[in-house]
Design an enzyme around this catalytic site. Structure first.
Site, PDB file in Angstrom:
ATOM      1  N   GLY A  11       0.826  -1.209   0.000  1.00 36.86           N
ATOM      2  CA  GLY A  11       0.000   0.000   0.000  1.00 36.86           C
ATOM      3  C   GLY A  11       0.853   1.248   0.000  1.00 36.86           C
ATOM      4  CB  THR A 140       3.655   0.057   6.746  1.00 39.08           C
ATOM      5  OG1 THR A 140       2.297  -0.052   7.164  1.00 39.08           O
ATOM      6  CG2 THR A 140       4.538  -0.258   7.940  1.00 39.08           C
ATOM      7  CG  ASP A 142      -1.233  -0.424   8.528  1.00 40.96           C
ATOM      8  OD1 ASP A 142      -2.157   0.387   8.715  1.00 40.96           O
ATOM      9  OD2 ASP A 142      -1.222  -1.235   7.585  1.00 40.96           O
ATOM     10  N   GLY A 187      -6.425   0.336  10.115  1.00 37.63           N
ATOM     11  CA  GLY A 187      -5.685  -0.472  11.075  1.00 37.63           C
ATOM     12  C   GLY A 187      -6.479  -1.718  11.405  1.00 37.63           C
ATOM     13  NE  ARG A 188      -8.166  -6.009   6.971  1.00 38.13           N
ATOM     14  CZ  ARG A 188      -9.117  -6.595   6.235  1.00 38.13           C
ATOM     15  NH1 ARG A 188      -9.534  -7.800   6.515  1.00 38.13           N
ATOM     16  NH2 ARG A 188      -9.630  -5.964   5.205  1.00 38.13           N
ATOM     17  CD  GLU A 243      -9.307  -0.896   8.312  1.00 40.12           C
ATOM     18  OE1 GLU A 243     -10.109  -0.758   7.372  1.00 40.12           O
ATOM     19  OE2 GLU A 243      -8.081  -1.076   8.129  1.00 40.12           O
ATOM     20  CG  LEU A 298      -8.316  11.335   1.290  1.00 41.93           C
ATOM     21  CD1 LEU A 298      -9.469  12.238   1.618  1.00 41.93           C
ATOM     22  CD2 LEU A 298      -7.326  12.038   0.372  1.00 41.93           C
ATOM     23  CD  GLN A 299      -7.370   6.524   7.704  1.00 45.57           C
ATOM     24  OE1 GLN A 299      -7.022   6.023   8.759  1.00 45.57           O
ATOM     25  NE2 GLN A 299      -8.377   6.060   7.003  1.00 45.57           N
ATOM     26  NE  ARG A 300      -3.740   3.467   0.140  1.00 46.71           N
ATOM     27  CZ  ARG A 300      -4.771   2.644   0.139  1.00 46.71           C
ATOM     28  NH1 ARG A 300      -5.042   1.925   1.201  1.00 46.71           N
ATOM     29  NH2 ARG A 300      -5.519   2.512  -0.934  1.00 46.71           N
TER      30      ARG A 300
END
Lengths: 412, 412
Positions: A11, A140, A142, A187-188, A243, A298-300
């Site tokens: 990503g 990342t 994350d 963020g899974r 999420e 948009l976060q990334r």
């Protein structure tokens, strides 16, 4: 050293191109003849898609734009190399192609899967006594990579999330009747991004009311009771949820809805929908106005707000990767090591890819409040230095200017 | 002139506080004794909630921050005054309270409903020969007010949408397999905001593939066929749709889903979900990866990207409202009149509130392509000047600084 090659995978982030620039400029400075870019990562390489970066980054302006362009300039892929054993033909093909290009060092900018790629290529190189050096450049949003203090990309995403959270709070508290806004953050499995909403709180901002991370089991009844308690004071609230929050039986919260929007081609149920589900539950139970806000991709990719600390570190990590390769290392990942908090100072340090690949770093439970509805000051203290200072977009005709790779399907 | 009062109403924008500042400073400059702010608009006024703005905006820094703070500094309300006839008691109460505060001029910053408030107060004032002057200061991101060339708030929202669209396009085209991203933009009946996605296209950006506005009937089969055609070329695409697009029988597209998330307390079905519905349809039909991206409330509160043209015009419209009142006008709304395109020049002009209130301005059909899948260059030409130049946030500790009204429940 003859030529080097660099690829981007997984990503996108807002600063993945700063790492690319760090690799490119440092390799050039140290005398690499050609710096190749893999177009669409290792998958593109397998199809012979490479580009000579000197032909693509001709001017200082190109490089300034590259730092400000989100997403992967070279294109990305989601491709996990198979096990070395049993797939030797594939690896031989890759190495033969690298030899043909006279590659001495291979850099891969990516997350967990990309570090696994570096690991496997290193292993095959060791078995076959290849002189090619393989170095991983982490990125990342994350922030879920092991060993490193944090990952390039996280600081800018955290800054974007915190800044927009402040705006959503101003917007959400404007009416004289209660509105419950639920923000859904990426963020899974790890709550680092959602935790960044805690940065919003300050002299000029009430902050979010509650923060729910995936590291803690989510209890819907407890959540609703909490909201109900605050609604008794007749006030608006903004709640941040990851999420990836799950209930006790292991299901994602968004799976509790009686319908599933759809399952994608890979069989993944579409996760987005946690905020919608919770907002609907609150509206149902309390009859108040609610809003579900997904910060989405948009976060990334929001490169109009980036952290200068993050951009600089991303660049440095790319440069340190080249340095490590030129000094003869292989099978390394460049990590960030925080050596001081006040003033904040971080250095780069190579680490063995075998201890970093495929390990997921979560938010420590001691940084989350016991009832799981907020984060502790230690977590804010950890994130705050990573969002400092800005890189201003280059505005042209009212919009941030980017650079893109034209005709990327160049074949060698 | 003795005292004046100003209120903010309806949905927030990124520049509604610039208009507030324009009213405040101009009134002070022209010698108003006290500039009162209604806390939560006319509804707060009815409850006696007013604040002396001089006590809230003490320094130049406060005013600089106000310009950069999204949402309504004074708080907002969604309250429509009832008809004058039959509700004289309510109007008498308002006017008595204004007299008690020694108000000579009343300014209301808002959208269509707020202009209706100005109209009704003007009418009651005329009937009762009140000397109080009532002037409307338009704001709405929707740009759907009649007479005025455009509304303050629209330019900044358009700039935010165009900038994020560019980022979403970079992010969306990164993989070597097709991904269909559907962006959902605000605008229930008018497509002005969705049209702003067309600004993304340029030398450095492919632009969005398709744009669907609510002014044209949406045909799901035609949409799917279009997507299918492009998927045959195996390429990713980004599509922009307005939340308000409707099919031929008058239903909103999001109402075509077999489930409704929920109906809110006002009986409105929650509209958000158009992008999700369309993304699911594409995934179902073509088995490709899709994404639904809702720009959500950030469209109206993202003050970290604002158009300097918009901020300046918002301020000027506030100032022109005060000027009009001081010159004896009442029942007026300050409009923007574009007097030149190249160079762009816009002046303010008062217009009778009776011809502006309750009329909704839509995108002219001749600015939309005949098949309804894109907008024409004339529309881009209209929007482009409105997004020019920037107001930089004041960054403190990594985040944009705001100002907020503390203890707003001050009673007179």
């Amino acid at each position: 050293m003859r030529n080097v090659i660099v690829g981007q995978s997984g990503g996108p982030t807002a600063v993945i191109n700063s790492s690319l620039l760090g690799v490119y400029k440092t390799a050039k400075d140290r005398g690499a003849k050609i710096v190749y870019g893999m177009v669409h990562g290792i998958k593109g390489l397998l199809d012979g898609q490479v580009a000579d970066l000197s032909e693509r980054l001709r001017t200082e302006l190109d490089m300034d734009l590259l730092k400000r362009t989100p997403s992967s300039f070279l294109g990305s892929c989601r491709y996990k190399l198979p096990d070395v054993l049993g797939n030797e033909e594939l690896y031989k093909k890759i190495f033969a192609y690298l030899d043909k290009l006279e590659i001495d060092a291979f850099f891969y900018i990516g997350g967990n899967d990309s570090m696994d790629t570096i690991k496997k290529l290193t292993d095959f190189g060791a078995i076959t006594s290849s002189p090619i050096r393989f170095i991983g450049v982490p990125k990342t949003i994350d922030n879920d990579l092991a060993i490193t203090d944090h990952t390039p990309g996280y600081g800018s995403a955290a800054k974007y999330i915190a800044a927009t959270t402040k705006e959503i709070i101003r917007d959400g508290l404007v009416y004289d009747y209660p509105v419950v806004s639920v923000m859904e953050i990426m963020g899974r499995n790890a709550g680092w991004l959602t935790a960044a909403t805690a940065l919003a709180k300050g002299e000029d901002c009430e902050g979010v009311d509650e923060i729910y991370l995936p590291e803690k089991v989510f209890d819907l009844d407890y959540f609703l009771a909490n909201v109900g308690k605050k609604l008794k004071e007749n006030r608006s609230m903004v709640i941040a949820v990851s999420e990836g929050i799950k209930v006790a039986d292991g299901r994602y919260v968004c799976e509790l809805a009686d319908h599933v929007d759809y399952t994608d081609m890979f069989g993944h149920k579409q996760l987005a929908g946690t905020a919608r589900f919770l907002a609907a539950k609150v509206a149902e139970k309390y009859g108040v106005k609610t809003r579900a806000i997904e910060l989405s991709s948009l976060q990334r990719c929001a490169s109009h707000i980036t952290s200068r600390v993050d951009v600089t570190e991303a660049y440095n990590v790319g440069g340190a990767a080249v340095k490590a390769a030129f000094e003869g290392m292989t099978g390394q990942v460049i990590t960030l090591k925080r050596i001081s908090d006040d003033p904040y100072m971080c250095i780069t340090e190579p680490a063995d890819v075998h201890i970093i690949a495929n390990v997921e770093k979560k938010v420590p439970l001691e940084w989350i409040t016991r009832d799981g509805t907020y984060v502790k000051p230690e977590l804010v203290h950890y994130i705050r230095p990573l969002i400092q200072a800005e890189i201003t977009p280059l505005w042209v005709d009212g919009l941030p200017r980017h650079i893109r790779l034209k005709n990327p399907k160049m074949r060698d």
